[in-house]
Scaffold this motif. Structure first.
Motif, PDB file in Angstrom:
ATOM      1  N   LEU A 124       6.049  -5.716  -7.044  1.00 59.89           N
ATOM      2  CA  LEU A 124       4.655  -5.752  -6.580  1.00 59.89           C
ATOM      3  C   LEU A 124       3.925  -6.979  -7.118  1.00 59.89           C
ATOM      4  O   LEU A 124       3.143  -7.616  -6.399  1.00 59.89           O
ATOM      5  CB  LEU A 124       3.930  -4.472  -6.997  1.00 59.89           C
ATOM      6  CG  LEU A 124       4.387  -3.172  -6.325  1.00 59.89           C
ATOM      7  CD1 LEU A 124       3.560  -2.000  -6.842  1.00 59.89           C
ATOM      8  CD2 LEU A 124       4.294  -3.268  -4.807  1.00 59.89           C
ATOM      9  N   GLY A 142       0.811  -1.216   0.000  1.00 58.91           N
ATOM     10  CA  GLY A 142       0.000   0.000   0.000  1.00 58.91           C
ATOM     11  C   GLY A 142       0.841   1.260   0.000  1.00 58.91           C
ATOM     12  O   GLY A 142       0.517   2.242  -0.685  1.00 58.91           O
ATOM     13  N   ALA A 191       1.495   6.841  -6.909  1.00 59.50           N
ATOM     14  CA  ALA A 191       0.399   7.770  -7.203  1.00 59.50           C
ATOM     15  C   ALA A 191       0.829   9.228  -7.050  1.00 59.50           C
ATOM     16  O   ALA A 191       0.399  10.088  -7.838  1.00 59.50           O
ATOM     17  CB  ALA A 191      -0.793   7.476  -6.294  1.00 59.50           C
ATOM     18  N   ASP A 245       2.133   1.760  -3.529  1.00 61.31           N
ATOM     19  CA  ASP A 245       1.079   2.265  -4.413  1.00 61.31           C
ATOM     20  C   ASP A 245       0.907   3.772  -4.232  1.00 61.31           C
ATOM     21  O   ASP A 245       0.734   4.517  -5.206  1.00 61.31           O
ATOM     22  CB  ASP A 245      -0.246   1.555  -4.125  1.00 61.31           C
ATOM     23  CG  ASP A 245      -0.271   0.119  -4.637  1.00 61.31           C
ATOM     24  OD1 ASP A 245       0.508  -0.192  -5.567  1.00 61.31           O
ATOM     25  OD2 ASP A 245      -1.055  -0.690  -4.105  1.00 61.31           O
ATOM     26  N   ARG A 269       2.240  -9.778  -4.685  1.00 64.23           N
ATOM     27  CA  ARG A 269       0.801 -10.077  -4.780  1.00 64.23           C
ATOM     28  C   ARG A 269       0.559 -11.528  -5.169  1.00 64.23           C
ATOM     29  O   ARG A 269      -0.571 -12.014  -5.062  1.00 64.23           O
ATOM     30  CB  ARG A 269       0.144  -9.128  -5.775  1.00 64.23           C
ATOM     31  CG  ARG A 269       0.029  -7.697  -5.227  1.00 64.23           C
ATOM     32  CD  ARG A 269      -0.438  -6.708  -6.255  1.00 64.23           C
ATOM     33  NE  ARG A 269      -0.664  -5.389  -5.645  1.00 64.23           N
ATOM     34  CZ  ARG A 269      -0.348  -4.226  -6.199  1.00 64.23           C
ATOM     35  NH1 ARG A 269       0.198  -4.209  -7.413  1.00 64.23           N
ATOM     36  NH2 ARG A 269      -0.586  -3.092  -5.573  1.00 64.23           N
TER      37      ARG A 269
END
Length: 299
Positions: free
Chosen positions: A262, A239, A246, A242, A266
């Protein structure tokens, strides 16, 4: 050396070994996929240090799997042969003649040099490409380009540039169980029987996922993921990363590496590390010390 200095040195060495012990115990029997590239593959001193690190990891019961690049070496041989190199979005356009050189360099010169270095320090390395044992199935990678003047996007033919379609880890598992060290060149084979050059970071990430690796380690020519002030970031979650993408903190050439990390996280890989391959014994410092040296991202 006077007795006091000798005693201090011995104590420091013992402290380092004691610090490494819980990490060795934690990772014993686990698989680590290490993408080897950048300056660590060029500087002779760093090359020797990396080979020693890999042999030590195997000796203490950890299973390293090495995936290597070789872009600069490919470029040098193409230049010597007078073959023009063209890039699209950072990808080398690879016709059949260029692909012959890629296979010669990655699957031959570079791969066997790494194998020889590891074996020279007492390891039992085995060199592979994705063709061996059906390890890497590839499909052709395409890129499109659109400008305001175009009614439909232009499809750019990159030739023998591929992406991973599937990985069969049977040959890697067999080597691991036999106390060998797999050293893998990122060349896959397509359904058409043709060879394809695949980004080494991508192969390392996909392989880590398929093997259920404990860690994915990417050696780079940077200290790791940096904040906007240039400070090293570590102990990140998916998180967190991410959010950094962003807001533009992670950008440019770091984005593809982060994307591979990532994807692996995942898919079940426990952690990913982006570390500075310009530091001697970078792999050992990141894995077996309390502070580490790079960016750790936890799944």
């Amino acid at each position: 050396m006077n007795p006091e200095a000798a005693e201090t040195t011995a104590t420091d060495i013992a402290r380092v070994l004691i610090e490494a012990l819980p990490y060795i115990q934690r990772f014993s029997g686990k698989t680590l996929v290490i993408k080897y590239g950048g300056n660590a593959m060029v500087d002779e001193h760093l090359k020797q240090g990396f080979a020693r690190d890999i042999v030590l990891l195997k000796q203490v019961g950890i299973n390293p799997v090495v995936v290597h690049g070789g872009g600069p070496q490919i470029g040098q041989l193409l230049a010597r042969l007078g073959i023009e190199t063209r890039f699209v979005d950072g990808l080398r356009v690879t016709d059949r003649e260029t692909m012959d050189v890629v296979q010669m360099v990655l699957g031959g010169l570079v791969n066997k040099e790494i194998v020889n270095l590891i074996n020279g320090f007492g390891g039992r390395a085995v060199g592979l490409t994705g063709k061996d044992g059906g390890l890497i199935r590839a499909r052709r990678l395409t890129r499109t380009r659109q400008t305001p003047e175009m009614n439909v996007p232009e499809i750019i033919d990159l030739g023998h540039v591929g992406e991973v379609a599937a990985i069969d880890p049977a040959v890697v598992n067999m080597l691991d169980s036999g106390d060998f060290i797999p050293v893998i060149a990122p060349i896959g084979v397509g359904d058409d029987g043709a060879a394809y050059n695949i980004n080494a970071d991508t192969v390392a990430g996909k392989l880590a996922s398929v093997l259920g690796a404990e860690k994915l380690i990417l050696l780079t020519n940077t200290t790791g993921v940096l904040d906007k002030a240039g400070g090293l970031l570590t102990g990140l979650s998916v998180g967190d990363v991410d959010g950094l993408i962003a807001d533009g903190t992670i950008h440019g050439g770091m984005l593809p590496k982060i994307g591979c990390a990532l994807d692996a996280l995942r898919s079940g890989v426990k952690s990913a590390h982006i570390i500075d391959g310009r530091v001697e014994h970078a792999v050992l410092l990141e894995l077996l010390t309390d502070r580490g040296i790079g960016t750790l991202i936890r799944g």
